[in-house]
Scaffold this motif. Structure first.
Motif, PDB file in Angstrom:
ATOM      1  N   THR A   1       1.584  -2.060  47.003  1.00 42.61           N
ATOM      2  CA  THR A   1       1.964  -1.413  45.823  1.00 42.61           C
ATOM      3  C   THR A   1       2.547  -1.947  44.742  1.00 42.61           C
ATOM      4  O   THR A   1       2.647  -1.392  43.422  1.00 42.61           O
TER       5      THR A   1
ATOM      6  N   ASP B   1      12.117  -5.039  47.482  1.00 44.63           N
ATOM      7  CA  ASP B   1      11.282  -3.913  48.603  1.00 44.63           C
ATOM      8  C   ASP B   1      11.891  -3.945  49.849  1.00 44.63           C
ATOM      9  O   ASP B   1      11.423  -4.779  50.508  1.00 44.63           O
TER      10      ASP B   1
ATOM     11  N   ALA C   1      11.759  -1.378  51.554  1.00 46.30           N
ATOM     12  CA  ALA C   1      11.277  -0.148  52.367  1.00 46.30           C
ATOM     13  C   ALA C   1      11.698   0.060  53.864  1.00 46.30           C
ATOM     14  O   ALA C   1      11.916   0.773  54.457  1.00 46.30           O
TER      15      ALA C   1
ATOM     16  N   LEU D   1       4.320   1.491  60.442  1.00 48.79           N
ATOM     17  CA  LEU D   1       5.827   1.806  60.240  1.00 48.79           C
ATOM     18  C   LEU D   1       5.983   3.232  59.983  1.00 48.79           C
ATOM     19  O   LEU D   1       6.384   3.779  58.847  1.00 48.79           O
TER      20      LEU D   1
ATOM     21  N   GLY E   1       8.950   7.823  48.622  1.00 45.52           N
ATOM     22  CA  GLY E   1       8.751   6.786  49.653  1.00 45.52           C
ATOM     23  C   GLY E   1       8.642   5.516  48.803  1.00 45.52           C
ATOM     24  O   GLY E   1       9.030   5.416  47.636  1.00 45.52           O
ATOM     25  N   GLY E   2       8.302   4.551  49.303  1.00 44.68           N
ATOM     26  CA  GLY E   2       8.446   3.079  49.050  1.00 44.68           C
ATOM     27  C   GLY E   2       7.305   3.029  47.682  1.00 44.68           C
ATOM     28  O   GLY E   2       7.398   2.204  46.955  1.00 44.68           O
ATOM     29  N   THR E   3       6.263   3.711  47.971  1.00 44.68           N
ATOM     30  CA  THR E   3       5.241   3.674  46.783  1.00 44.68           C
ATOM     31  C   THR E   3       5.777   3.988  45.535  1.00 44.68           C
ATOM     32  O   THR E   3       5.900   3.275  44.385  1.00 44.68           O
TER      33      THR E   3
ATOM     34  N   HIS F   1       3.974  -5.860  49.512  1.00 47.23           N
ATOM     35  CA  HIS F   1       3.166  -4.691  49.741  1.00 47.23           C
ATOM     36  C   HIS F   1       2.249  -4.437  48.507  1.00 47.23           C
ATOM     37  O   HIS F   1       2.668  -4.746  47.545  1.00 47.23           O
TER      38      HIS F   1
HETATM   39  C1  LIG Z   1       5.846   1.434  53.703  1.00 48.70           C
HETATM   40  C2  LIG Z   1       6.034   0.303  52.583  1.00 48.70           C
HETATM   41  C3  LIG Z   1       5.814   0.726  51.352  1.00 48.70           C
HETATM   42  C4  LIG Z   1       5.143   2.007  50.771  1.00 48.70           C
HETATM   43  O1  LIG Z   1       5.997   3.012  51.141  1.00 48.70           O
HETATM   44  P1  LIG Z   1       5.567   4.674  51.530  1.00 48.70           P
HETATM   45  O2  LIG Z   1       6.955   5.241  51.664  1.00 48.70           O
HETATM   46  O3  LIG Z   1       4.573   4.447  52.310  1.00 48.70           O
HETATM   47  O4  LIG Z   1       5.193   4.979  49.913  1.00 48.70           O
HETATM   48  C5  LIG Z   1       6.223  -0.172  50.316  1.00 48.70           C
HETATM   49  N1  LIG Z   1       6.549  -1.584  50.787  1.00 48.70           N
HETATM   50  C6  LIG Z   1       6.818  -1.803  52.062  1.00 48.70           C
HETATM   51  C7  LIG Z   1       7.376  -3.044  52.181  1.00 48.70           C
HETATM   52  C8  LIG Z   1       6.526  -0.889  53.118  1.00 48.70           C
HETATM   53  O5  LIG Z   1       7.209  -1.338  54.264  1.00 48.70           O
END
Ligand SMILES: *Cc1c(COP(=O)(O)O)cnc(C)c1O
Length: 515
Positions: free
Chosen positions: A201, A281, A283, A94, A153-155, A199
């Motif tokens: 995280t 989530d 992301a 991604l 970001g997503g984390t 994810h």
């Molecule tokens: C990419 C992703 C994350 C982590 O995001 P980063 O931007 O890499 O920190 C968390 N959850 C999902 C579903 C993702 O695709």
């Protein structure tokens, strides 16, 4: 001190204009050349060679060097062996090709160097970010009570979702202000639910927040790889019977491997019935907000207590760029700090905004500018069309592969990620099929023409194409499918001759030049 340093700052008397233009020009020339030169996404240079080259070049001089020399070195050592993510055949992760407005805005972000923590360091930038946050909140369907903040970001966004939910749970269940007092002993009873495809995280954040990774209970998925609500209900019952306290459920809109989207409305209903904080989530799937065809996959998103959206994925922004949203802005008060030097409480009365109160970062980039510039130059309509095109292309590609006996496609894609595996001659031999797929991905990477990822599902090795690039076409994909089939045949043929020698450990380097 000599005055050479003057040209290295944006000088008020214009003494640096020449140097600034020279550097920018050099960079643009280098990138333009690489764009034309990069006939494949990766050079195929081995990791050892690259490491050596970089180490050799890392001689840090006492006196600065000529621009031309340094740029030539950067071209040779860094750019030439970078993964050229703007090539349509780069589709491992991604990880998106950045849009030109985002690339251009990055140079502006660097030059303005606004820091988003306090208003006095980002007077206009603060309102740009706030305006974009409000724009997204409306797009999500949130009321005026919603709020949000840009993140790395997503984390970080997922971490914030868990942080706010945890602090609220400590207040609700233990009457403890965890922000001030830390976690009470009983906090070890807190539990979070998410699907097995959520994810990593989620677990990571739980671990970092003192709940422990084991506080995350994974729920099974249905045949569409979506969170299975009945199993979630069963798990909740079981947890409560054991005296544990489930307080949160995480739905994923766009899982990393399958791109599957949990039913947000159903999860929201469950969360409401059970008094859970719902974090979505999104992301990856958050980009569907602008889709013309697939927006309905996010139905119910406005019911989430908090949401993760990444802009450095399907919004085509340069890394890093993401955001975190909450339905009720009061939740940010649970993490706010007031530092006398930065954001004293008396400023609040004056109506001054300091974004540091909503963030886990202090000094923070003005990433909102990239997205602002992108929306202004492309418009939301085109963005939506691009997203829809890539999803349709992934579906069409998956259909082709499904029809082909050389491939297994376990799930028809919902977004633009295709999970599949190559089926060699001896499909009944599980280890052999796994090994073949591993070797194919490795050989493709070493060849550099088609960059895809490998992953594991149910203990089996799968390959994955994450088809973010709208420059990709079905003709490209047909060629890649053929390329994989020929490579598979070639590896099998070579193995047929050598299998007895290498039956356990087999790591040849394939010359996978197949054109
Ligand atoms: C990419 C992703 C994350 C982590 O995001 P980063 O931007 O890499 O920190 C968390 N959850 C999902 C579903 C993702 O695709």
């Amino acid at each position: 001190m000599n005055s050479n340093f003057q040209k290295w700052f944006l000088h008020p008397d214009g003494k640096s204009e020449k140097t600034y233009r020279l550097l920018m020009d050099e960079i643009m020339t280098l990138i333009c050349e690489q764009t034309k030169k990069a006939k494949k996404p990766f050079s195929g240079t081995s990791c050892l060679e690259i490491e050596e080259k970089v180490k050799e070049a890392l001689h840090i001089p006492i006196a600065g060097q000529e621009v031309a020399k340094v740029m030539a070195e950067i071209q040779d050592v860094i750019v030439g062996d970078s993964l050229w993510i703007s090539h349509p055949s780069a589709m491992a992760h991604l990880h998106c090709p950045p849009l030109l407005p985002s690339i251009a805005a990055e140079t502006m972000i660097g030059a303005l160097n606004q820091s988003m923590d306090s208003w006095d360091q980002s007077p206009s930038a603060t309102y740009v970010e706030e305006a974009l946050v409000k724009f997204f909140a409306r797009k999500i369907g949130y009321s005026h009570e919603a709020d949000g903040v840009f993140t790395s970001g997503g984390t970080q966004s997922n971490y914030m979702g868990l942080l706010l939910a945890r602090n609220k749970a400590c207040e609700t269940y233990f009457k403890v202000n965890a922000h001030q007092k830390g976690l009470p002993y009983e906090a070890n009873k807190l539990r979070i639910l998410c699907s097995e495809h959520a994810h990593f995280t989620v677990q990571q954040s739980a671990a970092q927040l003192g709940l422990g990774a084991n506080a995350v209970v994974t729920v099974s998925t249905d045949d569409q790889q979506k969170l299975f609500i009945d199993d979630a209900r069963d798990k909740l019952k079981k947890l409560r019977r054991e005296g544990l306290i489930p307080f949160m459920i995480v739905a994923t809109a766009g899982t990393t491997d399958f791109g599957s989207i949990d039913s947000i409305s159903e999860t929201a209903r469950l969360a409401k019935d059970e008094g859970l904080w719902l974090h979505v989530d999104a992301a990856y799937g958050g980009a569907l907000l602008f889709s013309h065809q697939y927006r309905s996959l996010l139905d119910g998103l406005h019911l989430a207590d908090s949401i993760t959206i990444d802009f450095h994925k399907l919004y085509y922004q340069s890394i890093s760029c993401g955001a975190f949203f909450v339905k009720n802005n009061q939740n940010f008060h649970r993490i706010a700090y007031h530092a006398d030097y930065l954001n004293p409480e008396e400023d609040q009365e004056k109506g001054m905004i300091h974004l540091v109160e909503k963030s886990v970062q202090t000094t923070r980039r003005f990433d909102a500018l990239k997205l602002w510039m992108t929306f202004k130059l492309l418009g939301t309509d085109l963005l939506g069309q691009m997203i829809d095109y890539t999803i349709d292309l992934a579906k069409e590609t998956a259909s082709l592969m499904k029809k082909d006996p050389c491939f297994e496609v376990p799930v028809y894609p919902e977004m633009n990620a295709i999970l599949f595996r190559y089926l060699p001659s001896r499909t009944e031999d599980r280890k052999y099929v796994d090994e073949m797929n591993r070797k194919m991905q490795q050989a493709l990477y070493e060849n550099g023409e088609f960059i895809i990822a490998k992953t594991r599902q149910d203990g089996k090795v799968y390959l994955k194409c994450t088809m973010l690039n709208p420059l990709n076409t079905i003709d490209h994909m047909k060629k890649h499918i053929e390329r994989m089939k020929r490579l598979g045949e070639k590896i099998e043929k070579e193995q047929g001759e050598k299998r007895h020698e290498y039956s356990i450990h087999y790591e040849p380097h394939y010359d996978a030049k197949l054109n």
